[in-house]
Design an enzyme around this catalytic site. Structure first.
Site, PDB file in Angstrom:
ATOM      1  N   ASP A  13       0.827  -1.206   0.000  1.00 33.20           N
ATOM      2  CA  ASP A  13       0.000   0.000   0.000  1.00 33.20           C
ATOM      3  C   ASP A  13       0.863   1.258   0.000  1.00 33.20           C
ATOM      4  O   ASP A  13       1.976   1.254   0.536  1.00 33.20           O
ATOM      5  CB  ASP A  13      -0.922  -0.020   1.239  1.00 33.20           C
ATOM      6  CG  ASP A  13      -2.072   0.959   1.084  1.00 33.20           C
ATOM      7  OD1 ASP A  13      -2.399   1.329  -0.064  1.00 33.20           O
ATOM      8  OD2 ASP A  13      -2.649   1.356   2.118  1.00 33.20           O
ATOM      9  N   ASN A  61     -11.122  -2.481  -5.076  1.00 30.60           N
ATOM     10  CA  ASN A  61     -10.421  -1.465  -5.870  1.00 30.60           C
ATOM     11  C   ASN A  61     -11.179  -1.078  -7.152  1.00 30.60           C
ATOM     12  O   ASN A  61     -10.848  -0.074  -7.788  1.00 30.60           O
ATOM     13  CB  ASN A  61      -8.988  -1.908  -6.210  1.00 30.60           C
ATOM     14  CG  ASN A  61      -8.042  -1.861  -5.020  1.00 30.60           C
ATOM     15  OD1 ASN A  61      -7.129  -2.670  -4.889  1.00 30.60           O
ATOM     16  ND2 ASN A  61      -8.231  -0.897  -4.116  1.00 30.60           N
TER      17      ASN A  61
END
Ligand code: IPE
Ligand code: IPE
Ligand code: MG
Length: 226
Positions: A13, A61
């Site tokens: 991330d 996502n």
């Protein structure tokens, strides 16, 4: 006691923030992140990690802007085509978890091509988690069990998950500063050691990984026993 490291899982991330901090577009962060995948993968293969699972695209996502999703799909395709040679040179077997049926036919073909071309590699297995979410994975597993009409035991669930050929996660690292799992390997990480670092994924280095690994190695893993 020194712990073995069979399965390392990483939530990669912080690509977007890495780019924004340098006044670049988020896409530049994803590109830099993809470059780092190669560096970390080669290092893990060298030090004898057996399975490396990298969270690259979650089932959530898809909520991102269309332009970012399209960029990520193109990047994935480019990355796979480019990496095939390096994977083979390093004797790394490629695999995926997640529901790839949502991807374009050509991307699915590329994924399966890299998987079959590396299927005889006997070194580390690199597993990309793409369109992966634990809840989706468990739901698909339960539906398969219903179809088979079998009564479920713990081991049956493990065998119906996308990860059926891989061991449980030993160590899970998340970069980017947040301390959450974001729907990643919930079942498989039941007894994983968890490490969170503020470092953004494109800046995460072999050196920092080494520091985490040395802490991991000496952690007392009890699995509920004494
Ligand atoms: C992780 O980086 C990569 C993907 C989720 C595709 P992010 O894109 O989430 O980067 P941040 O968290 O916004 O910085
Ligand atoms: C987790 O990162 C997914 C990947 C790294 C692929 P996200 O950026 O999507 O997670 P949240 O939204 O911060 O939980
Ligand atoms: Mg993020």
């Amino acid at each position: 006691m020194v712990n073995d490291l069979n399965h390392l899982a990483i939530i990669m991330d912080g690509n977007g923030r890495w780019a924004e901090r340098q006044s670049k577009r988020r896409s530049a962060g994803h590109e830099q992140g993809a470059k780092n995948v190669r560096i970390i993968t080669e290092y893990c293969a060298q030090i004898g990690v057996r399975y490396l699972t990298l969270y690259a695209f979650s089932t959530e996502n898809w909520k991102r802007p269309k332009t970012e999703i399209e960029f990520l799909m193109k990047l994935l395709s480019k990355f796979l085509k480019k990496e095939l040679k390096t994977l083979k040179e390093n004797n790394i077997r490629f695999d995926i978890i997640g529901d790839i049926s949502k991807f374009s036919k050509s991307l699915q073909k590329t994924i399966l091509h890299v998987k079959s071309e590396t299927s005889n590699c006997t070194g580390m297995t690199q597993i990309l988690a793409i369109n992966y979410g634990s809840r989706d994975e468990i739901t698909r597993a339960v539906n398969q069990a219903i179809k088979k009409g079998i009564e479920i035991e713990e081991k049956d669930i493990g065998e119906l998950l996308d990860t059926s050929n891989f061991p449980d996660v030993d160590l899970l690292i998340r970069t980017g500063g947040d301390q959450r799992l974001s729907n990643f390997l919930l079942w498989q990480s039941a007894y994983a050691e968890l490490f969170f670092t503020n470092t953004l994924w494109p800046d995460f280095s072999n050196g920092e990984l080494e520091t985490i690994l040395s802490k991991y190695e000496t952690t007392s893993r009890r699995f509920g026993a004494l």
